[in-house]
Design a protein around this motif. Structure first.
Motif, PDB file in Angstrom:
ATOM      1  N   ARG A  24       0.839  -1.204   0.000  1.00  0.00           N
ATOM      2  CA  ARG A  24       0.000   0.000   0.000  1.00  0.00           C
ATOM      3  C   ARG A  24       0.878   1.259   0.000  1.00  0.00           C
ATOM      4  NH1 ARG A  24      -4.421   0.158   4.597  1.00  0.00           N
ATOM      5  NH2 ARG A  24      -3.152  -1.651   4.904  1.00  0.00           N
ATOM      6  N   GLU A  28       0.689   4.150  -2.865  1.00  0.00           N
ATOM      7  CA  GLU A  28       0.277   5.478  -2.410  1.00  0.00           C
ATOM      8  C   GLU A  28       1.391   6.495  -2.623  1.00  0.00           C
ATOM      9  OE1 GLU A  28      -2.947   4.199   1.029  1.00  0.00           O
ATOM     10  OE2 GLU A  28      -0.914   4.738   1.632  1.00  0.00           O
ATOM     11  N   ASP A  33      -3.289   4.362  -8.651  1.00  0.00           N
ATOM     12  CA  ASP A  33      -4.552   3.739  -8.277  1.00  0.00           C
ATOM     13  C   ASP A  33      -4.328   2.230  -8.225  1.00  0.00           C
ATOM     14  OD1 ASP A  33      -7.246   3.461  -7.670  1.00  0.00           O
ATOM     15  OD2 ASP A  33      -7.897   3.651  -9.756  1.00  0.00           O
TER      16      ASP A  33
END
Length: 70
Positions: A24, A28, A33
């Motif tokens: 993640r 990020e 996306d």
């Protein structure tokens, strides 16, 4: 463009949280996306519990629970 990351999980109760956190953070940080698909391969440990909690906490995480080890 949306990226899909598929992570097979087997007896990974102790490490799946960190694996998801790092994945993640990468996406990020890059402003991309993404979704993370965690596939529990009938782990006999508590992997499914951890996967379920991660999916409830973040809509970008999908949880799949296989009935037997493939």
């Amino acid at each position: 463009m949306k990226y899909s990351v598929v992570i097979p999980v087997y007896n990974s109760e102790q490490i799946i949280g960190e694996t998801v956190a790092r994945t993640r953070a990468f996406f990020e940080g890059a402003g991309l996306d993404f979704e993370i698909i965690l596939v529990n391969d009938a782990s006999p440990d508590g992997s499914w519990r951890v996967i379920s909690e991660l999916a409830r906490a973040d809509a970008r995480i999908k949880a799949i629970n296989l009935l037997r080890n493939y």
